[in-house]
Design a protein around this motif. Structure first.
Motif, PDB file in Angstrom:
ATOM      1  N   TRP A  68      -5.753   6.925  32.378  1.00  0.00           N
ATOM      2  CA  TRP A  68      -5.317   5.809  33.201  1.00  0.00           C
ATOM      3  C   TRP A  68      -4.173   5.063  32.522  1.00  0.00           C
ATOM      4  O   TRP A  68      -3.335   4.451  33.205  1.00  0.00           O
ATOM      5  CB  TRP A  68      -6.484   4.857  33.463  1.00  0.00           C
ATOM      6  CG  TRP A  68      -7.621   5.512  34.168  1.00  0.00           C
ATOM      7  CD1 TRP A  68      -8.736   6.062  33.595  1.00  0.00           C
ATOM      8  CD2 TRP A  68      -7.757   5.735  35.577  1.00  0.00           C
ATOM      9  NE1 TRP A  68      -9.564   6.594  34.555  1.00  0.00           N
ATOM     10  CE2 TRP A  68      -8.989   6.403  35.787  1.00  0.00           C
ATOM     11  CE3 TRP A  68      -6.971   5.410  36.685  1.00  0.00           C
ATOM     12  CZ2 TRP A  68      -9.438   6.759  37.054  1.00  0.00           C
ATOM     13  CZ3 TRP A  68      -7.415   5.768  37.948  1.00  0.00           C
ATOM     14  CH2 TRP A  68      -8.631   6.443  38.118  1.00  0.00           C
ATOM     15  N   ALA A  69      -4.137   5.115  31.197  1.00  0.00           N
ATOM     16  CA  ALA A  69      -3.065   4.442  30.461  1.00  0.00           C
ATOM     17  C   ALA A  69      -1.819   5.300  30.320  1.00  0.00           C
ATOM     18  O   ALA A  69      -0.718   4.772  30.173  1.00  0.00           O
ATOM     19  CB  ALA A  69      -3.571   4.035  29.077  1.00  0.00           C
ATOM     20  N   LEU A  70      -1.984   6.627  30.371  1.00  0.00           N
ATOM     21  CA  LEU A  70      -0.858   7.535  30.124  1.00  0.00           C
ATOM     22  C   LEU A  70      -0.330   8.202  31.385  1.00  0.00           C
ATOM     23  O   LEU A  70       0.609   8.994  31.308  1.00  0.00           O
ATOM     24  CB  LEU A  70      -1.285   8.617  29.120  1.00  0.00           C
ATOM     25  CG  LEU A  70      -1.720   8.125  27.740  1.00  0.00           C
ATOM     26  CD1 LEU A  70      -2.126   9.312  26.863  1.00  0.00           C
ATOM     27  CD2 LEU A  70      -0.623   7.323  27.066  1.00  0.00           C
ATOM     28  N   ILE A 233       0.058  -5.632  31.264  1.00  0.00           N
ATOM     29  CA  ILE A 233      -0.603  -5.326  29.991  1.00  0.00           C
ATOM     30  C   ILE A 233      -1.553  -6.443  29.569  1.00  0.00           C
ATOM     31  O   ILE A 233      -2.644  -6.176  29.052  1.00  0.00           O
ATOM     32  CB  ILE A 233       0.448  -5.075  28.886  1.00  0.00           C
ATOM     33  CG1 ILE A 233       1.184  -3.762  29.151  1.00  0.00           C
ATOM     34  CG2 ILE A 233      -0.203  -5.043  27.507  1.00  0.00           C
ATOM     35  CD1 ILE A 233       2.324  -3.511  28.185  1.00  0.00           C
ATOM     36  N   ASN A 234      -1.185  -7.685  29.808  1.00  0.00           N
ATOM     37  CA  ASN A 234      -1.907  -8.801  29.193  1.00  0.00           C
ATOM     38  C   ASN A 234      -3.018  -9.411  30.035  1.00  0.00           C
ATOM     39  O   ASN A 234      -3.984  -9.932  29.485  1.00  0.00           O
ATOM     40  CB  ASN A 234      -0.907  -9.900  28.821  1.00  0.00           C
ATOM     41  CG  ASN A 234      -0.131  -9.579  27.564  1.00  0.00           C
ATOM     42  OD1 ASN A 234      -0.631  -9.715  26.455  1.00  0.00           O
ATOM     43  ND2 ASN A 234       1.102  -9.129  27.741  1.00  0.00           N
ATOM     44  N   ASP A 354       6.167   3.443  40.647  1.00  0.00           N
ATOM     45  CA  ASP A 354       6.301   2.090  40.108  1.00  0.00           C
ATOM     46  C   ASP A 354       4.942   1.419  39.914  1.00  0.00           C
ATOM     47  O   ASP A 354       4.622   0.915  38.833  1.00  0.00           O
ATOM     48  CB  ASP A 354       7.159   1.241  41.036  1.00  0.00           C
ATOM     49  CG  ASP A 354       8.626   1.640  40.994  1.00  0.00           C
ATOM     50  OD1 ASP A 354       8.916   2.741  40.493  1.00  0.00           O
ATOM     51  OD2 ASP A 354       9.464   0.853  41.460  1.00  0.00           O
ATOM     52  N   TYR A 355       4.170   1.396  40.972  1.00  0.00           N
ATOM     53  CA  TYR A 355       2.869   0.729  40.932  1.00  0.00           C
ATOM     54  C   TYR A 355       1.934   1.417  39.936  1.00  0.00           C
ATOM     55  O   TYR A 355       1.197   0.760  39.197  1.00  0.00           O
ATOM     56  CB  TYR A 355       2.279   0.737  42.339  1.00  0.00           C
ATOM     57  CG  TYR A 355       1.134  -0.210  42.570  1.00  0.00           C
ATOM     58  CD1 TYR A 355       1.309  -1.587  42.478  1.00  0.00           C
ATOM     59  CD2 TYR A 355      -0.127   0.262  42.905  1.00  0.00           C
ATOM     60  CE1 TYR A 355       0.261  -2.456  42.709  1.00  0.00           C
ATOM     61  CE2 TYR A 355      -1.184  -0.602  43.146  1.00  0.00           C
ATOM     62  CZ  TYR A 355      -0.988  -1.958  43.041  1.00  0.00           C
ATOM     63  OH  TYR A 355      -2.036  -2.817  43.269  1.00  0.00           O
ATOM     64  N   GLN A 359       0.103   0.003  36.490  1.00  0.00           N
ATOM     65  CA  GLN A 359      -1.331   0.137  36.269  1.00  0.00           C
ATOM     66  C   GLN A 359      -1.635   0.692  34.885  1.00  0.00           C
ATOM     67  O   GLN A 359      -2.681   0.393  34.301  1.00  0.00           O
ATOM     68  CB  GLN A 359      -1.958   1.032  37.340  1.00  0.00           C
ATOM     69  CG  GLN A 359      -2.082   0.370  38.699  1.00  0.00           C
ATOM     70  CD  GLN A 359      -2.661   1.309  39.737  1.00  0.00           C
ATOM     71  OE1 GLN A 359      -2.550   2.536  39.630  1.00  0.00           O
ATOM     72  NE2 GLN A 359      -3.294   0.755  40.757  1.00  0.00           N
ATOM     73  N   CYS A 360      -0.717   1.497  34.364  1.00  0.00           N
ATOM     74  CA  CYS A 360      -0.902   2.034  33.022  1.00  0.00           C
ATOM     75  C   CYS A 360      -0.930   0.916  31.984  1.00  0.00           C
ATOM     76  O   CYS A 360      -1.562   1.050  30.936  1.00  0.00           O
ATOM     77  CB  CYS A 360       0.207   3.027  32.672  1.00  0.00           C
ATOM     78  SG  CYS A 360       0.122   4.568  33.584  1.00  0.00           S
ATOM     79  N   GLY A 361      -0.211  -0.169  32.261  1.00  0.00           N
ATOM     80  CA  GLY A 361      -0.241  -1.302  31.345  1.00  0.00           C
ATOM     81  C   GLY A 361      -1.640  -1.874  31.232  1.00  0.00           C
ATOM     82  O   GLY A 361      -2.138  -2.135  30.128  1.00  0.00           O
TER      83      GLY A 361
END
Length: 427
Positions: A68-70, A233-234, A354-355, A359-361
């Motif tokens: 999900w992050a990559l 990300i935050n 883009d979206y 989401q990876c962030g």
């Protein structure tokens, strides 16, 4: 005149039918993606802790969030493949391959084959992270704009309900039928959802033809990219860390496995309800920026619920249900407002990329939280870890508010509430 009115009513009814089919397809796809995420996020570490696995080894379960992050690294490839062969067709293929993985996972108990089971869950989440790109393409293409709040409320509700099935549901089945029963039950659930999606695959496709391929360089050049990525990300790091630490904490407080499952289910359902009853109306009537800056304050304040209950010796089942339920209710509304803003920022020229990249962030934050929070608790204890995470949440609040203000200057999403209400009535 009458013929024109009749034609208008027919067109309007057809449009509503198409919208309902599209919403159903999006909901089913996000829901199916939530099932393996629920297994990874809410059940796997609980099962491991129940069987006596150390906190250090449980930290490795953070790896299952890596897909999900990559997925940003193959989001452009998947988006271009969807433009060429169809997002719906590819989503069905990925979905069916996940059913096969679940059947195979039933033969690899984590008690005896920990690394093999971990690898299988990692592969399962990779498959659905790829399907998520196709789902995002449909959502951005059809729901961007004034329907962004509705789309993200639907995403939150469907995904979190899928997490209930994959998380708490897997724990209930595991307690009665073991690991094999849980995995084969998940295979049946996913197959039923696949059958429901089969007649709806046409509604997933965008209404337009794409001339340009999706390229990461174009995303990086889009105004506001750095602020959008900073927000993604935050905004969820602290709450994700607390949710992950809650699982081994419940086991170490000598609560039952059944209570762990029902508490997870209660938290997830409250989050879904918050997205529907707070997030969607706030975005619709206030606009994304005002909704984000309004909901972030109580959401951050309530991150201290667990540390307050723990330090005062009040961590009873009823207070845990109530306190964490309220926290997740407000956090669900905040979640919808953030992703509605990020959806409106995303480009329709790259509907799947883009979206998904943003989401990876969030997923990257989940990976970091999952790999660090349990080992940190083993060093400084649960209480100090809860407090440290609360302080980190207060710090990220300032970053998210700043990013939201910068993004709000790139487009106008602050329609007067009366105008928004009239639009809602017409829709």
């Amino acid at each position: 005149m009458e013929a024109a009115s009749h034609s208008y009513r027919n067109d309007h009814a057809e449009t509503r039918t198409t919208l309902l089919k599209r919403l159903l397809a999006i909901g089913l796809m996000y829901g199916s993606q939530g099932i393996p995420a629920g297994l990874a996020f809410n059940a796997f570490s609980t099962i491991l802790r129940h069987s006596g696995t150390s906190l250090q080894e449980i930290g490795l379960t953070g790896l299952v969030f890596l897909p999900w992050a990559l997925k940003c690294f193959w989001s452009g490839i998947a988006d271009n493949a969807g433009k060429r062969w169809g997002y719906g067709a590819l989503a069905l293929w990925t979905h069916m391959s996940a059913v096969g993985i679940c059947l195979l996972l039933g033969f690899t108990s984590p008690n005896h084959h920990f690394l093999l089971a971990l690898s299988g869950i990692l592969l399962l989440n990779t498959i659905f992270a790829t399907q998520d790109i196709f789902t995002n393409a449909c959502a951005v293409s059809h729901m961007k704009g004034r329907n962004a709040g509705l789309a993200n409320a639907l995403q939150v509700i469907s995904f979190l309900l899928g997490m209930v099935v994959g998380g708490a549901g897997s724990l209930f089945i595991y307690e009665r039928l073991g690991w094999s029963g849980a995995m084969w039950g998940m295979a049946c659930e996913l197959f039923i959802l696949w059958l429901a999606l089969l007649p709806l695959r046409g509604s997933i496709e965008p209404d337009r033809e794409f001339q340009k391929p999706s390229r990461l360089i174009d995303l990086f050049r889009q105004p506001g990219f750095r602020w959008a990525l900073l927000m993604a990300i935050n905004f969820k790091f602290a709450s994700s860390a607390l949710a992950m630490l809650l699982q081994p904490w419940v086991m170490d407080q000598s609560f039952s496995l059944g209570f762990a499952g029902t508490l997870q289910m209660s938290n997830i359902i409250c989050g879904a309800l918050g997205g529907a009853f707070i997030g969607f109306p706030a975005v619709r009537f206030l606009g994304c920026y005002r909704a984000v800056t309004l909901l972030i304050w109580p959401s951050t304040l309530l991150l201290g619920t667990l540390v307050c209950l723990q330090t005062r010796g009040m961590a009873t089942p009823m207070l845990l249900y109530a306190g964490l339920g309220i926290e997740n209710f407000l956090d669900g509304g905040f979640y919808v407002s953030v992703w509605a803003m990020l959806m409106n920022w995303s480009s329709e020229e790259r509907p799947g990329m883009d979206y998904s990249f943003l989401q990876c962030g969030e997923s990257l934050a989940n990976v970091l939280a999952g790999m660090s929070i349990a080992p940190l608790a083993s060093i400084i204890g649960y209480n100090r870890t809860f407090l440290t995470t609360w302080i980190a949440g207060a710090f990220t609040l300032l970053l998210v508010v700043t990013a939201a203000r910068k993004l709000a200057g790139l487009y106008d999403d602050t329609e007067p509430s009366k105008q928004s209400f009239r639009q809602l009535r017409r829709s």
